[in-house]
Design a protein around this motif. Structure first.
Motif, PDB file in Angstrom:
ATOM      1  N   PRO A 166       0.825  -1.214   0.000  1.00  0.00           N
ATOM      2  CA  PRO A 166       0.000   0.000   0.000  1.00  0.00           C
ATOM      3  C   PRO A 166       0.854   1.258   0.000  1.00  0.00           C
ATOM      4  O   PRO A 166       1.929   1.301   0.593  1.00  0.00           O
ATOM      5  N   ILE A 167       0.391   2.279  -0.683  1.00  0.00           N
ATOM      6  CA  ILE A 167       1.026   3.598  -0.634  1.00  0.00           C
ATOM      7  C   ILE A 167       0.126   4.507   0.193  1.00  0.00           C
ATOM      8  O   ILE A 167      -0.977   4.862  -0.222  1.00  0.00           O
ATOM      9  N   LYS A 168       0.607   4.874   1.373  1.00  0.00           N
ATOM     10  CA  LYS A 168      -0.163   5.739   2.259  1.00  0.00           C
ATOM     11  C   LYS A 168       0.670   6.959   2.610  1.00  0.00           C
ATOM     12  O   LYS A 168       1.739   6.848   3.195  1.00  0.00           O
ATOM     13  N   MET A 169       0.157   8.104   2.223  1.00  0.00           N
ATOM     14  CA  MET A 169       0.838   9.356   2.528  1.00  0.00           C
ATOM     15  C   MET A 169      -0.198  10.444   2.775  1.00  0.00           C
ATOM     16  O   MET A 169      -1.264  10.462   2.156  1.00  0.00           O
ATOM     17  N   GLN A 170       0.114  11.351   3.699  1.00  0.00           N
ATOM     18  CA  GLN A 170      -0.728  12.525   3.882  1.00  0.00           C
ATOM     19  C   GLN A 170      -0.600  13.405   2.646  1.00  0.00           C
ATOM     20  O   GLN A 170       0.457  13.470   2.012  1.00  0.00           O
ATOM     21  N   ARG A 171      -1.667  14.092   2.298  1.00  0.00           N
ATOM     22  CA  ARG A 171      -1.623  14.921   1.104  1.00  0.00           C
ATOM     23  C   ARG A 171      -0.503  15.955   1.188  1.00  0.00           C
ATOM     24  O   ARG A 171       0.189  16.218   0.210  1.00  0.00           O
ATOM     25  N   TYR A 172      -0.290  16.519   2.375  1.00  0.00           N
ATOM     26  CA  TYR A 172       0.770  17.518   2.539  1.00  0.00           C
ATOM     27  C   TYR A 172       2.129  16.904   2.185  1.00  0.00           C
ATOM     28  O   TYR A 172       2.942  17.502   1.493  1.00  0.00           O
ATOM     29  N   ASN A 173       2.366  15.695   2.668  1.00  0.00           N
ATOM     30  CA  ASN A 173       3.631  15.023   2.391  1.00  0.00           C
ATOM     31  C   ASN A 173       3.798  14.727   0.911  1.00  0.00           C
ATOM     32  O   ASN A 173       4.893  14.816   0.360  1.00  0.00           O
ATOM     33  N   ARG A 174       2.680  14.359   0.263  1.00  0.00           N
ATOM     34  CA  ARG A 174       2.741  14.056  -1.159  1.00  0.00           C
ATOM     35  C   ARG A 174       3.070  15.319  -1.963  1.00  0.00           C
ATOM     36  O   ARG A 174       3.887  15.293  -2.888  1.00  0.00           O
ATOM     37  N   GLU A 175       2.463  16.441  -1.614  1.00  0.00           N
ATOM     38  CA  GLU A 175       2.728  17.699  -2.317  1.00  0.00           C
ATOM     39  C   GLU A 175       4.167  18.156  -2.076  1.00  0.00           C
ATOM     40  O   GLU A 175       4.824  18.681  -2.982  1.00  0.00           O
ATOM     41  N   GLN A 176       4.656  17.936  -0.868  1.00  0.00           N
ATOM     42  CA  GLN A 176       6.034  18.283  -0.550  1.00  0.00           C
ATOM     43  C   GLN A 176       7.000  17.418  -1.360  1.00  0.00           C
ATOM     44  O   GLN A 176       8.015  17.907  -1.886  1.00  0.00           O
ATOM     45  N   LEU A 199      -3.347  -1.923  -5.838  1.00  0.00           N
ATOM     46  CA  LEU A 199      -3.070  -1.277  -7.112  1.00  0.00           C
ATOM     47  C   LEU A 199      -3.718   0.100  -7.194  1.00  0.00           C
ATOM     48  O   LEU A 199      -3.119   1.055  -7.704  1.00  0.00           O
ATOM     49  N   ASP A 200      -4.924   0.236  -6.669  1.00  0.00           N
ATOM     50  CA  ASP A 200      -5.610   1.525  -6.725  1.00  0.00           C
ATOM     51  C   ASP A 200      -4.833   2.610  -6.002  1.00  0.00           C
ATOM     52  O   ASP A 200      -4.819   3.776  -6.424  1.00  0.00           O
ATOM     53  N   SER A 201      -4.167   2.246  -4.889  1.00  0.00           N
ATOM     54  CA  SER A 201      -3.396   3.253  -4.161  1.00  0.00           C
ATOM     55  C   SER A 201      -2.195   3.714  -4.986  1.00  0.00           C
ATOM     56  O   SER A 201      -1.764   4.868  -4.887  1.00  0.00           O
ATOM     57  N   TRP A 202      -1.647   2.828  -5.821  1.00  0.00           N
ATOM     58  CA  TRP A 202      -0.541   3.205  -6.689  1.00  0.00           C
ATOM     59  C   TRP A 202      -1.026   4.129  -7.803  1.00  0.00           C
ATOM     60  O   TRP A 202      -0.348   5.103  -8.150  1.00  0.00           O
ATOM     61  N   TYR A 203      -2.204   3.816  -8.340  1.00  0.00           N
ATOM     62  CA  TYR A 203      -2.773   4.691  -9.367  1.00  0.00           C
ATOM     63  C   TYR A 203      -3.102   6.073  -8.787  1.00  0.00           C
ATOM     64  O   TYR A 203      -2.859   7.106  -9.417  1.00  0.00           O
ATOM     65  N   LYS A 204      -3.627   6.093  -7.584  1.00  0.00           N
ATOM     66  CA  LYS A 204      -3.968   7.363  -6.943  1.00  0.00           C
ATOM     67  C   LYS A 204      -2.714   8.180  -6.679  1.00  0.00           C
ATOM     68  O   LYS A 204      -2.673   9.393  -6.940  1.00  0.00           O
ATOM     69  N   PHE A 205      -1.687   7.526  -6.152  1.00  0.00           N
ATOM     70  CA  PHE A 205      -0.419   8.198  -5.883  1.00  0.00           C
ATOM     71  C   PHE A 205       0.144   8.792  -7.174  1.00  0.00           C
ATOM     72  O   PHE A 205       0.570   9.960  -7.211  1.00  0.00           O
ATOM     73  N   SER A 206       0.126   8.023  -8.241  1.00  0.00           N
ATOM     74  CA  SER A 206       0.671   8.476  -9.522  1.00  0.00           C
ATOM     75  C   SER A 206      -0.130   9.649 -10.072  1.00  0.00           C
ATOM     76  O   SER A 206       0.438  10.608 -10.608  1.00  0.00           O
TER      77      SER A 206
END
Length: 375
Positions: A147-157, A183-190
């Protein structure tokens, strides 16, 4: 889910897409594999090991003048330590491909003890641990299926850090079996990072196509290995590492071995060999006879005058050139025979795997690039 790709296809698609662009004098390409090493991706590291020499050949073919370096890191194993956010940099960027392959072999392929890791921590570790070239194309392949789990702030940073430092982040989801819960979490992250996510299929091998070449190649490699003269404090160790990598490649499967030998017979191997092999130094006009220290040569050459040594190096260099051409001709004939007999892969992820027998899928690259890497 879309089309599944093999590891070679994914890693080489980027560079083949730019194959028509002439390499610049200072062309540099830095590639780091950031691999999920948790239990769910146990076969991923094995796939990287099996495909490494083929990846080298294809990338070097598309960027023949580039200085290409590789690094590798992993995440998701408990023994990496909480203090290090369960990540580990196994090898920072290097153009010593034999050392890279040796490092690959030292990594355990399987684990039963995994830890969930914040992807941003793993990526920051990769970005900070490596000395990236100032003008290099900086590519990070993030591969896994957890799973890819990140807070939105961390992802933007993270996105800002990637863009500021001109990294090309390429997420690759490892499709290990029929289950794909994350897989959905990877697509969302991307999607949120404004990049594409590719799905990597577990290698599916068709039957191995073996012929007389398959049995002659090991003998030719033995003759080729006799044309080396280890030099320097690390010369003997580097020579032994080369022999060990030959053995390990053969142990994987025949096509991995074929790719390895084709790499050794190509010009690109000189990048590694000229660091410790006197014959390669001589062939590339980088041998300084004035500064040569005969004590750093094998014992049998200690009594040679420098003039006598040059004669021997000339003979060994010519013999090496002959063996290289013989190896390439053998493999070229073998591939042409495979084509004539119709032993083509039915789909890209069911290809004849490794060496020149990577019958590049026409829908991926637009044309059949089969023999080009032999030149």
């Amino acid at each position: 889910m879309g089309k599944l790709f093999t590891l070679v296809g994914i890693l080489c698609a980027f560079t083949w897409a730019n194959a028509g662009v002439k390499s610049q004098p200072q062309d540099q390409l830095d590639i780091v594999f950031c691999l999920d090493m948790s239990a769910s991706a146990n076969n991923l590291i094995a796939q990287v090991k099996e495909d490494f020499w083929k990846v080298i050949l294809d990338i070097r073919q598309s960027r023949p003048e580039a200085e290409i370096r590789f690094g590798i890191s992993g995440y998701g194993r408990r023994n990496f330590g909480k203090k290090e956010n369960y990540t580990r940099n196994f090898l920072t960027l290097t153009d010593d491909y034999d050392q890279f392959f040796k490092t690959l072999q030292s990594i355990d392929q399987e684990t039963k003890h995994a830890e969930t890791v914040d992807i941003d921590n793993a990526l920051y570790s990769v970005m900070n641990a490596n000395k990236w070239g100032k003008k290099s194309d900086r590519i990070i392949y993030l591969m896994g299926n957890g799973p890819i789990k990140m807070q939105r702030y961390n992802r933007e940073q993270l996105k800002r850090a990637v863009e500021k430092n001109k990294f090309q982040l390429k997420p690759v989801y490892y499709y290990n079996n029929e289950d794909r819960p994350y897989l959905d979490s990877w697509y969302k992250f991307s999607s949120l990072m404004d990049i594409d996510c590719t799905v990597l299929a577990k290698n599916l091998y068709k039957k191995m196509v073996l012929d007389e070449t398959s049995f002659k190649l090991p003998e030719m490699n033995m003759q080729y290995n006799q044309t080396f003269v280890p030099y320097g404090e690390n010369g003997t160790a580097s020579y032994q590492a080369m022999l060990s990598n030959d053995s390990v490649s053969a142990h994987h499967n025949y096509y991995n071995f074929e790719s390895r030998i084709l790499f050794k017979a190509s010009r690109i191997s000189g990048v590694t060999f000229k660091k410790w092999d006197l014959v390669e130094m001589y062939m590339q006009n980088e041998l300084d006879l004035v500064e040569l220290d005969k004590q750093l040569l094998p014992q049998k050459f200690h009594s040679f005058t420098k003039e006598e040594l040059v004669v021997v190096l000339e003979e060994m260099a010519n013999h090496r050139i002959e063996i290289r051409e013989t190896i390439k001709d053998m493999i070229r004939v073998r591939v042409e025979r495979i084509l004539e007999e119709g032993n083509l892969p039915e789909a890209f992820d069911e290809r004849i795997h490794g060496g020149v027998a990577e019958m590049v899928n026409v829908t991926l690259f637009g044309e059949n690039k089969i023999i080009t890497m032999l030149d």
